[in-house]
Scaffold this active site. Structure first.
Site, PDB file in Angstrom:
ATOM      1  N   SER A  92       0.844  -1.181   0.000  1.00 10.81           N
ATOM      2  CA  SER A  92       0.000   0.000   0.000  1.00 10.81           C
ATOM      3  C   SER A  92       0.881   1.233   0.000  1.00 10.81           C
ATOM      4  O   SER A  92       1.912   1.275   0.698  1.00 10.81           O
ATOM      5  CB  SER A  92      -0.911   0.008   1.228  1.00 10.81           C
ATOM      6  OG  SER A  92      -1.758   1.137   1.222  1.00 10.81           O
ATOM      7  N   HIS A  96       2.510  12.077  -1.056  1.00 15.07           N
ATOM      8  CA  HIS A  96       2.086  13.463  -0.868  1.00 15.07           C
ATOM      9  C   HIS A  96       3.206  14.392  -1.353  1.00 15.07           C
ATOM     10  O   HIS A  96       4.181  14.631  -0.635  1.00 15.07           O
ATOM     11  CB  HIS A  96       1.793  13.743   0.605  1.00 15.07           C
ATOM     12  CG  HIS A  96       0.590  13.039   1.135  1.00 15.07           C
ATOM     13  ND1 HIS A  96      -0.702  13.355   0.724  1.00 15.07           N
ATOM     14  CD2 HIS A  96       0.456  12.036   2.039  1.00 15.07           C
ATOM     15  CE1 HIS A  96      -1.565  12.583   1.360  1.00 15.07           C
ATOM     16  NE2 HIS A  96      -0.898  11.773   2.158  1.00 15.07           N
ATOM     17  N   HIS A 106      -2.599   7.359  -4.498  1.00 13.96           N
ATOM     18  CA  HIS A 106      -2.695   6.207  -3.603  1.00 13.96           C
ATOM     19  C   HIS A 106      -2.796   4.958  -4.454  1.00 13.96           C
ATOM     20  O   HIS A 106      -3.402   4.977  -5.536  1.00 13.96           O
ATOM     21  CB  HIS A 106      -3.943   6.336  -2.718  1.00 13.96           C
ATOM     22  CG  HIS A 106      -4.474   5.037  -2.212  1.00 13.96           C
ATOM     23  ND1 HIS A 106      -5.494   4.342  -2.864  1.00 13.96           N
ATOM     24  CD2 HIS A 106      -4.128   4.275  -1.146  1.00 13.96           C
ATOM     25  CE1 HIS A 106      -5.752   3.234  -2.192  1.00 13.96           C
ATOM     26  NE2 HIS A 106      -4.945   3.161  -1.161  1.00 13.96           N
ATOM     27  N   ASN A 108      -2.859   0.351  -3.928  1.00 12.83           N
ATOM     28  CA  ASN A 108      -2.588  -0.841  -3.133  1.00 12.83           C
ATOM     29  C   ASN A 108      -2.889  -2.079  -3.958  1.00 12.83           C
ATOM     30  O   ASN A 108      -3.707  -2.063  -4.880  1.00 12.83           O
ATOM     31  CB  ASN A 108      -3.352  -0.824  -1.801  1.00 12.83           C
ATOM     32  CG  ASN A 108      -4.822  -1.119  -1.944  1.00 12.83           C
ATOM     33  OD1 ASN A 108      -5.233  -2.275  -2.009  1.00 12.83           O
ATOM     34  ND2 ASN A 108      -5.642  -0.078  -2.008  1.00 12.83           N
ATOM     35  N   ARG A 110      -3.250  -6.348  -3.201  1.00 12.70           N
ATOM     36  CA  ARG A 110      -3.382  -7.228  -2.038  1.00 12.70           C
ATOM     37  C   ARG A 110      -3.926  -8.599  -2.427  1.00 12.70           C
ATOM     38  O   ARG A 110      -4.535  -8.783  -3.481  1.00 12.70           O
ATOM     39  CB  ARG A 110      -4.287  -6.583  -0.989  1.00 12.70           C
ATOM     40  CG  ARG A 110      -5.681  -6.268  -1.502  1.00 12.70           C
ATOM     41  CD  ARG A 110      -6.490  -5.453  -0.493  1.00 12.70           C
ATOM     42  NE  ARG A 110      -7.836  -5.203  -0.981  1.00 12.70           N
ATOM     43  CZ  ARG A 110      -8.181  -4.184  -1.754  1.00 12.70           C
ATOM     44  NH1 ARG A 110      -7.266  -3.305  -2.119  1.00 12.70           N
ATOM     45  NH2 ARG A 110      -9.431  -4.033  -2.159  1.00 12.70           N
ATOM     46  N   HIS A 143      -6.016   7.767 -16.944  1.00 17.10           N
ATOM     47  CA  HIS A 143      -7.069   6.810 -17.265  1.00 17.10           C
ATOM     48  C   HIS A 143      -6.723   5.963 -18.493  1.00 17.10           C
ATOM     49  O   HIS A 143      -7.109   4.786 -18.557  1.00 17.10           O
ATOM     50  CB  HIS A 143      -8.403   7.532 -17.444  1.00 17.10           C
ATOM     51  CG  HIS A 143      -9.063   7.843 -16.138  1.00 17.10           C
ATOM     52  ND1 HIS A 143      -9.867   6.952 -15.473  1.00 17.10           N
ATOM     53  CD2 HIS A 143      -8.993   8.950 -15.349  1.00 17.10           C
ATOM     54  CE1 HIS A 143     -10.289   7.482 -14.342  1.00 17.10           C
ATOM     55  NE2 HIS A 143      -9.780   8.703 -14.241  1.00 17.10           N
ATOM     56  N   HIS A 173     -20.555  12.708   2.735  1.00 10.39           N
ATOM     57  CA  HIS A 173     -20.909  13.894   3.511  1.00 10.39           C
ATOM     58  C   HIS A 173     -20.505  15.186   2.811  1.00 10.39           C
ATOM     59  O   HIS A 173     -20.948  16.270   3.209  1.00 10.39           O
ATOM     60  CB  HIS A 173     -20.268  13.821   4.903  1.00 10.39           C
ATOM     61  CG  HIS A 173     -18.774  13.812   4.892  1.00 10.39           C
ATOM     62  ND1 HIS A 173     -18.036  12.754   4.406  1.00 10.39           N
ATOM     63  CD2 HIS A 173     -17.866  14.740   5.299  1.00 10.39           C
ATOM     64  CE1 HIS A 173     -16.748  13.032   4.524  1.00 10.39           C
ATOM     65  NE2 HIS A 173     -16.626  14.225   5.056  1.00 10.39           N
TER      66      HIS A 173
END
Length: 298
Positions: A92, A96, A106, A108, A110, A143, A173
């Site tokens: 992962s 920044h 970001h 990851n 797995r 993309h 939110h």
């Protein structure tokens, strides 16, 4: 060699390759590596680069943990696996950059295995991009590379996993996406181990091809205090997502993982400002109006 050994060898080599490439790009700072052990079984190696010329902070972590009982976050969509032994391997990373014109990213990759006899296994992962000042050519390149990494495995995979990414990296939110998306996949096993593992490798091997050209185009872009403050404000959204919604964060904490390694994805500097909104027609407003919503980039 077992399937898990094959995956582990690949993930460790991927961690090495990404770290070496990022150090070369930064040209100033180096990764500090720390090995750790999980009391419940397993461990990993966390690598963090801080205070670099290019990266304010970059974390690239490998983990291989196992235990007697799957954490709740891993069985939410698979209740039949509750209470079973498990193994989880992954790399992962969160990068920044210092310059607000270079996006945060970001990724990851797995592998999970649950149960002893005739275990259930699956791959998951992906990569996504979070720009502060967005450039359409960068988003298209991102993309296009994501699509090409999926293409050998099915014509529908890019659209499927892009949609999953848009839906997953969404701040309910705030009613906005975290960034411009990418790929997000989970429960990949239908094609059998060999083809599923090949797909994971294709996405993993294409991560740098997607990100490095964007770095090279934007790393020397001039910026001032206004741009830096906007970057820090938008990083707040990154923190909100990771602490409220991210399944990887929840899995790590629920499985008794190493807290420092789990939370190394958080930016070193961040700020919140009450009731802020961008000036209409500004570059900051362009991000809100044209990029923080799911759309067909290609």
């Amino acid at each position: 060699m077992s399937n898990i050994d094959l995956v582990k060898d690949y993930l460790k080599s991927l961690q090495n390759h990404i770290c070496t490439t990022l150090e070369d790009l930064d040209g100033q700072a180096e990764f500090l590596a720390e090995n750790w052990q999980r009391p419940g079984g397993g461990g990993g190696e966390s690598r963090v680069l801080s205070g670099g010329k290019l990266f304010e902070q970059a974390g690239v972590s490998f983990s291989h943990v196992f235990g007697e009982q799957m954490p709740p976050s891993a069985t939410k969509h698979r209740p039949e696996l509750a209470g079973k032994q498990f193994q989880a391997l992954g790399v992962s990373l969160v990068l920044h950059p210092e310059n607000p014109y270079v996006p945060t990213t970001h990724a990851n990759f797995r592998f999970f295995s649950a149960g002893e006899s005739d275990p259930v296994w699956w791959f998951g992962g992906g990569f996504d991009l979070t720009p502060y000042y967005a450039f359409r050519e960068d988003v298209l390149h991102w993309h296009e590379t994501a699509k090409s990494s999926c293409a050998p495995f099915g014509d529908d995979l890019y659209a499927k996993y892009k949609k999953s990414c848009d839906e997953y990296f969404y701040l309910k939110h705030r009613d906005e996406t975290r960034g411009v998306g990418g790929l997000f996949f989970d429960d990949v096993n239908e094609a059998g181990f060999d083809d599923s593992f090949a797909f994971l490798r294709s996405v993993g091997d294409n991560f740098l091809a997607a990100y490095v050209p964007i770095i090279e185009r934007r790393r020397d872009h001039t910026y001032g205090e206004q741009q830096k403050q906007f970057q820090l404000y938008r990083r707040g959204r990154y923190v909100e997502f990771n602490l409220l919604y991210d399944r990887g964060t929840l899995f790590g904490l629920q499985s008794g993982g190493r807290t420092e390694s789990i939370l190394m994805s958080l930016p070193p500097q961040v700020r919140w400002q009450y009731n802020w909104s961008p000036e209409p027609g500004s570059a900051e407003d362009d991000l809100y109006q044209n990029y923080l919503k799911a759309q067909d980039w290609l």
